[in-house]
Design a protein around this motif. Sequence first.
Motif, PDB file in Angstrom:
ATOM      1  N   GLN A   3      48.129  45.982  41.447  1.00 12.14           N
ATOM      2  CA  GLN A   3      47.778  45.422  40.133  1.00 12.14           C
ATOM      3  C   GLN A   3      46.780  46.323  39.440  1.00 12.14           C
ATOM      4  O   GLN A   3      45.884  46.879  40.080  1.00 12.14           O
ATOM      5  CB  GLN A   3      47.172  44.031  40.300  1.00 12.14           C
ATOM      6  CG  GLN A   3      48.175  42.924  40.507  1.00 12.14           C
ATOM      7  CD  GLN A   3      47.559  41.553  40.370  1.00 12.14           C
ATOM      8  OE1 GLN A   3      46.458  41.326  40.834  1.00 12.14           O
ATOM      9  NE2 GLN A   3      48.267  40.645  39.727  1.00 12.14           N
ATOM     10  N   VAL A   5      44.066  46.113  36.275  1.00 16.49           N
ATOM     11  CA  VAL A   5      43.391  45.163  35.393  1.00 16.49           C
ATOM     12  C   VAL A   5      42.450  45.935  34.480  1.00 16.49           C
ATOM     13  O   VAL A   5      41.532  46.611  34.943  1.00 16.49           O
ATOM     14  CB  VAL A   5      42.595  44.119  36.197  1.00 16.49           C
ATOM     15  CG1 VAL A   5      41.860  43.180  35.255  1.00 16.49           C
ATOM     16  CG2 VAL A   5      43.535  43.334  37.110  1.00 16.49           C
ATOM     17  N   CYS A  22      39.566  50.284  34.016  1.00 19.03           N
ATOM     18  CA  CYS A  22      40.808  49.861  34.657  1.00 19.03           C
ATOM     19  C   CYS A  22      40.596  49.935  36.162  1.00 19.03           C
ATOM     20  O   CYS A  22      40.244  50.993  36.690  1.00 19.03           O
ATOM     21  CB  CYS A  22      41.969  50.748  34.244  1.00 19.03           C
ATOM     22  SG  CYS A  22      43.497  50.426  35.173  1.00 19.03           S
ATOM     23  N   GLY A 111      48.999  48.119  33.405  1.00 17.22           N
ATOM     24  CA  GLY A 111      48.140  46.966  33.226  1.00 17.22           C
ATOM     25  C   GLY A 111      48.682  46.075  32.123  1.00 17.22           C
ATOM     26  O   GLY A 111      49.690  46.389  31.485  1.00 17.22           O
TER      27      GLY A 111
END
Length: 120
Positions: A3, A5, A22, A111
């Motif tokens: 992931q 973010v 990030c 993202g």
Amino acid sequence: QVQLVESGGGLVQAGGSLRLSCAASGSIFSINHFSWYRQVPGNQRELVAGFTSGTSTVYANSVKGRFTISRDNAKNTVVYLQMNSLEPEDTAVYYCNAVIPARGVMTTYWGQGTQVTVSS
């Protein structure tokens, strides 16, 4: 599962600054390419800045001298985009991008995007 973010977007006046972050999480041994892209509605997503391999960087001509991409030395899975002297033309959704190898396969991750709005 990997992931990405992002954080740090927002509204700023022309000439101002913002710093985007990030963070990548998940099963990550290394990140081959770690970049920032942006997209305006109706336009294609474009590369803003990125680490191409190791410490090599690339910047879009429109942001050279104003934006700086950096990586957290302690956490190789965090990348920043320092944006100075922002212009209304920088208004866009900014996306973090990472190309991560796993079991011999390169996979591209994105993202969710963070909105940057620069008012004149």
